[in-house]
Design a protein around this motif. Sequence first.
Motif, mmCIF file in Angstrom:
data_model
loop_
_atom_site.group_PDB
_atom_site.id
_atom_site.type_symbol
_atom_site.label_atom_id
_atom_site.label_comp_id
_atom_site.label_asym_id
_atom_site.label_seq_id
_atom_site.Cartn_x
_atom_site.Cartn_y
_atom_site.Cartn_z
ATOM 1 N N PHE A 295 0.804 -1.225 0.000
ATOM 2 C CA PHE A 295 0.000 0.000 0.000
ATOM 3 C C PHE A 295 0.834 1.270 0.000
ATOM 4 O O PHE A 295 0.307 2.370 0.041
ATOM 5 C CB PHE A 295 -0.923 0.011 1.232
ATOM 6 C CG PHE A 295 -1.693 -1.263 1.404
ATOM 7 C CD1 PHE A 295 -2.459 -1.769 0.364
ATOM 8 C CD2 PHE A 295 -1.654 -1.972 2.596
ATOM 9 C CE1 PHE A 295 -3.160 -2.950 0.501
ATOM 10 C CE2 PHE A 295 -2.355 -3.157 2.748
ATOM 11 C CZ PHE A 295 -3.111 -3.653 1.703
ATOM 12 N N GLN A 296 2.165 1.117 -0.010
ATOM 13 C CA GLN A 296 3.020 2.300 0.171
ATOM 14 C C GLN A 296 2.895 3.314 -0.955
ATOM 15 O O GLN A 296 3.230 4.476 -0.772
ATOM 16 C CB GLN A 296 4.480 1.870 0.340
ATOM 17 C CG GLN A 296 5.011 1.031 -0.808
ATOM 18 C CD GLN A 296 6.470 0.668 -0.632
ATOM 19 O OE1 GLN A 296 7.292 1.508 -0.336
ATOM 20 N NE2 GLN A 296 6.792 -0.604 -0.818
ATOM 21 N N ARG A 297 2.404 2.885 -2.128
ATOM 22 C CA ARG A 297 2.312 3.815 -3.256
ATOM 23 C C ARG A 297 0.941 4.494 -3.349
ATOM 24 O O ARG A 297 0.645 5.207 -4.298
ATOM 25 C CB ARG A 297 2.628 3.084 -4.559
ATOM 26 C CG ARG A 297 4.102 2.687 -4.639
ATOM 27 C CD ARG A 297 4.411 1.750 -5.790
ATOM 28 N NE ARG A 297 5.788 1.288 -5.703
ATOM 29 C CZ ARG A 297 6.187 0.295 -4.909
ATOM 30 N NH1 ARG A 297 5.314 -0.355 -4.161
ATOM 31 N NH2 ARG A 297 7.456 -0.048 -4.850
ATOM 32 N N MET A 298 0.082 4.277 -2.357
ATOM 33 C CA MET A 298 -1.246 4.888 -2.335
ATOM 34 C C MET A 298 -1.115 6.410 -2.154
ATOM 35 O O MET A 298 -0.289 6.863 -1.376
ATOM 36 C CB MET A 298 -1.973 4.287 -1.115
ATOM 37 C CG MET A 298 -3.453 4.459 -1.090
ATOM 38 S SD MET A 298 -4.144 3.876 0.505
ATOM 39 C CE MET A 298 -3.961 2.121 0.451
ATOM 40 N N SER A 299 -1.921 7.187 -2.877
ATOM 41 C CA SER A 299 -1.861 8.650 -2.704
ATOM 42 C C SER A 299 -2.673 9.052 -1.464
ATOM 43 O O SER A 299 -3.491 8.273 -0.963
ATOM 44 C CB SER A 299 -2.436 9.337 -3.940
ATOM 45 O OG SER A 299 -3.822 9.037 -4.051
ATOM 46 N N ASP A 300 -2.453 10.302 -0.996
ATOM 47 C CA ASP A 300 -3.229 10.810 0.147
ATOM 48 C C ASP A 300 -4.727 10.733 -0.140
ATOM 49 O O ASP A 300 -5.509 10.347 0.714
ATOM 50 C CB ASP A 300 -2.888 12.290 0.416
ATOM 51 C CG ASP A 300 -1.464 12.475 0.927
ATOM 52 O OD1 ASP A 300 -0.854 11.479 1.372
ATOM 53 O OD2 ASP A 300 -0.969 13.622 0.875
ATOM 54 N N GLN A 301 -5.101 11.117 -1.372
ATOM 55 C CA GLN A 301 -6.533 11.151 -1.692
ATOM 56 C C GLN A 301 -7.145 9.751 -1.619
ATOM 57 O O GLN A 301 -8.243 9.576 -1.087
ATOM 58 C CB GLN A 301 -6.733 11.727 -3.096
ATOM 59 C CG GLN A 301 -8.200 11.864 -3.470
ATOM 60 C CD GLN A 301 -8.380 12.048 -4.960
ATOM 61 O OE1 GLN A 301 -7.978 13.056 -5.526
ATOM 62 N NE2 GLN A 301 -8.967 11.064 -5.602
ATOM 63 N N GLU A 302 -6.417 8.749 -2.116
ATOM 64 C CA GLU A 302 -6.963 7.385 -2.074
ATOM 65 C C GLU A 302 -7.075 6.885 -0.635
ATOM 66 O O GLU A 302 -8.064 6.242 -0.271
ATOM 67 C CB GLU A 302 -6.090 6.444 -2.915
ATOM 68 C CG GLU A 302 -6.233 6.719 -4.409
ATOM 69 C CD GLU A 302 -5.099 6.136 -5.230
ATOM 70 O OE1 GLU A 302 -5.383 5.431 -6.200
ATOM 71 O OE2 GLU A 302 -3.911 6.391 -4.908
ATOM 72 N N LEU A 303 -6.077 7.197 0.195
ATOM 73 C CA LEU A 303 -6.144 6.790 1.599
ATOM 74 C C LEU A 303 -7.321 7.499 2.275
ATOM 75 O O LEU A 303 -8.100 6.872 3.004
ATOM 76 C CB LEU A 303 -4.819 7.107 2.311
ATOM 77 C CG LEU A 303 -4.736 6.740 3.789
ATOM 78 C CD1 LEU A 303 -5.128 5.286 4.035
ATOM 79 C CD2 LEU A 303 -3.316 6.990 4.332
ATOM 80 N N SER A 304 -7.487 8.787 1.998
ATOM 81 C CA SER A 304 -8.588 9.562 2.562
ATOM 82 C C SER A 304 -9.942 8.954 2.138
ATOM 83 O O SER A 304 -10.838 8.780 2.960
ATOM 84 C CB SER A 304 -8.452 11.019 2.098
ATOM 85 O OG SER A 304 -9.532 11.778 2.531
ATOM 86 N N ASP A 305 -10.072 8.598 0.853
ATOM 87 C CA ASP A 305 -11.317 7.983 0.366
ATOM 88 C C ASP A 305 -11.600 6.666 1.095
ATOM 89 O O ASP A 305 -12.738 6.391 1.485
ATOM 90 C CB ASP A 305 -11.219 7.695 -1.143
ATOM 91 C CG ASP A 305 -11.236 8.965 -1.991
ATOM 92 O OD1 ASP A 305 -11.609 10.036 -1.471
ATOM 93 O OD2 ASP A 305 -10.863 8.878 -3.183
ATOM 94 N N LEU A 306 -10.548 5.865 1.291
ATOM 95 C CA LEU A 306 -10.718 4.584 1.998
ATOM 96 C C LEU A 306 -11.206 4.817 3.432
ATOM 97 O O LEU A 306 -12.072 4.105 3.921
ATOM 98 C CB LEU A 306 -9.386 3.846 2.080
ATOM 99 C CG LEU A 306 -9.048 2.823 1.014
ATOM 100 C CD1 LEU A 306 -7.659 2.257 1.284
ATOM 101 C CD2 LEU A 306 -10.069 1.680 1.000
ATOM 102 N N ILE A 307 -10.611 5.827 4.094
ATOM 103 C CA ILE A 307 -10.974 6.124 5.485
ATOM 104 C C ILE A 307 -12.444 6.535 5.565
ATOM 105 O O ILE A 307 -13.193 6.050 6.424
ATOM 106 C CB ILE A 307 -10.069 7.247 6.057
ATOM 107 C CG1 ILE A 307 -8.613 6.790 6.088
ATOM 108 C CG2 ILE A 307 -10.553 7.678 7.439
ATOM 109 C CD1 ILE A 307 -7.610 7.919 6.325
ATOM 110 N N VAL A 308 -12.882 7.425 4.647
ATOM 111 C CA VAL A 308 -14.284 7.876 4.667
ATOM 112 C C VAL A 308 -15.203 6.675 4.440
ATOM 113 O O VAL A 308 -16.223 6.519 5.112
ATOM 114 C CB VAL A 308 -14.530 8.974 3.595
ATOM 115 C CG1 VAL A 308 -15.989 9.411 3.619
ATOM 116 C CG2 VAL A 308 -13.613 10.168 3.819
#
Length: 323
Positions: free
Chosen positions: A153-166
């Motif tokens: 998962f290290q190449r995930m962007s901030d936006q994708e991580l944020s979307d996953l969290i929401v």
Amino acid sequence: MKRVLKLFLALVVLVGVTAGGGLTWASGKSADLRSRSIAVHKTDFPIPFALDETEVAALGFTPEQSDSAATARAIERGRHLAESRFACTVCHGSDFSGGVMVDVPIMGRILGPNLTTGQGSRTLNYTPGDWDRIVRHGVLPDNRPAAMPSEDFQRMSDQELSDLIVYIRSLPPVDNEVPPVTLGPLGTFLVATGKLPLSADIIGDHLTDHRAEPPPSEVSVGFGRHVAGVCVGCHRADLSGGPIVSGDPSWPPAANLTPHADGLGDWTYYDFVKALREGVRPDGTPMAVPMSDLTAYTRNMTDLEMEAVWAFLRSVPPLPSGA
Ligand code: HEC
Ligand code: HEC
């Protein structure tokens, strides 16, 4: 006869003491490795990412409408990521309330904790930095290395991580207390001897900033490379495949995905889609675990994502299979 028996008993005691001593060493060593403090950069990002201002103006949204549209968009994108690319549910359970990574006495009891907001949640008070540490660095909120394979998962962007969290936060709360990780004798030995490296060590670099957003969704080598960021943990950075360092020792080597005769040289795009959606190779043989488990996710990739990954795989140098 008696002498042979004595000798045999002495041998049993000797082997026992050596193995016991080895285990004491390994327990100490693996405990040391798992209680280290790993320095990770400080990261912050919005949860959710807001809509673009020109978008909001064009739609004539009030601030409230704009917030709820941003949340709805993040949930939608996060669900797609969780269902197609970031296989969190393999270990955290289909409802994110907890699941099993490994539960074999000799290896250990390595369970994925509860990520919902119910009783036993590990993420209730998580900051964006805490999410970044565990998901993209394999480091727990208290800075110890985790038993989670975060290299994928290290190449995930901030936006994708944020979307996953929401998306994860939007799921129904489930009460489930998941016990902490315990290693069995073999797991302890493998960690102590570096045969089962922790993801924080595989990732290595914990200071470089992550990209804020993914590249634009289009059939391009750049977007394909980004989507294929979850493939390189097993298939390697140069995609030539080979034994999987952090995997279950019973897994076969990862296949060569480069356009070489050893790899996908004579595959068509259709063969590739069939493999990722149906789990079978062009000759009809099924792919083995863990690839066969992953197709439950890759089958949900959109055609655009499939085409982009294929364009990327066609663009890399052909290499013989990795050793
Ligand atoms: C292959 C199994 C596996 C996958 C896939 C996985 N995890 Fe985990 N995760 C674990 C394990 C095991 C732990 C417990 C780690 C520990 O305590 O050392 C964990 C712990 C966590 C924690 C809690 C850490 C804490 O504070 O105790 C969070 C949050 C988390 N994972 C998020 C995610 C997200 C988000 C994804 C998908 C992007 C994901 N995980 C994918 C196995 C996995
Ligand atoms: C957890 C490890 C893992 C991940 C992650 C992974 N793979 Fe695989 N993959 C494997 C293994 C192992 C094999 C070999 C399976 C076998 O021998 O049957 C394989 C086989 C394949 C094959 C079949 C190739 C052939 O010649 O038989 C394709 C295609 C493939 N993977 C594509 C991908 C793509 C694309 C991704 C990312 C979206 C990906 N894999 C992610 C482990 C992984």
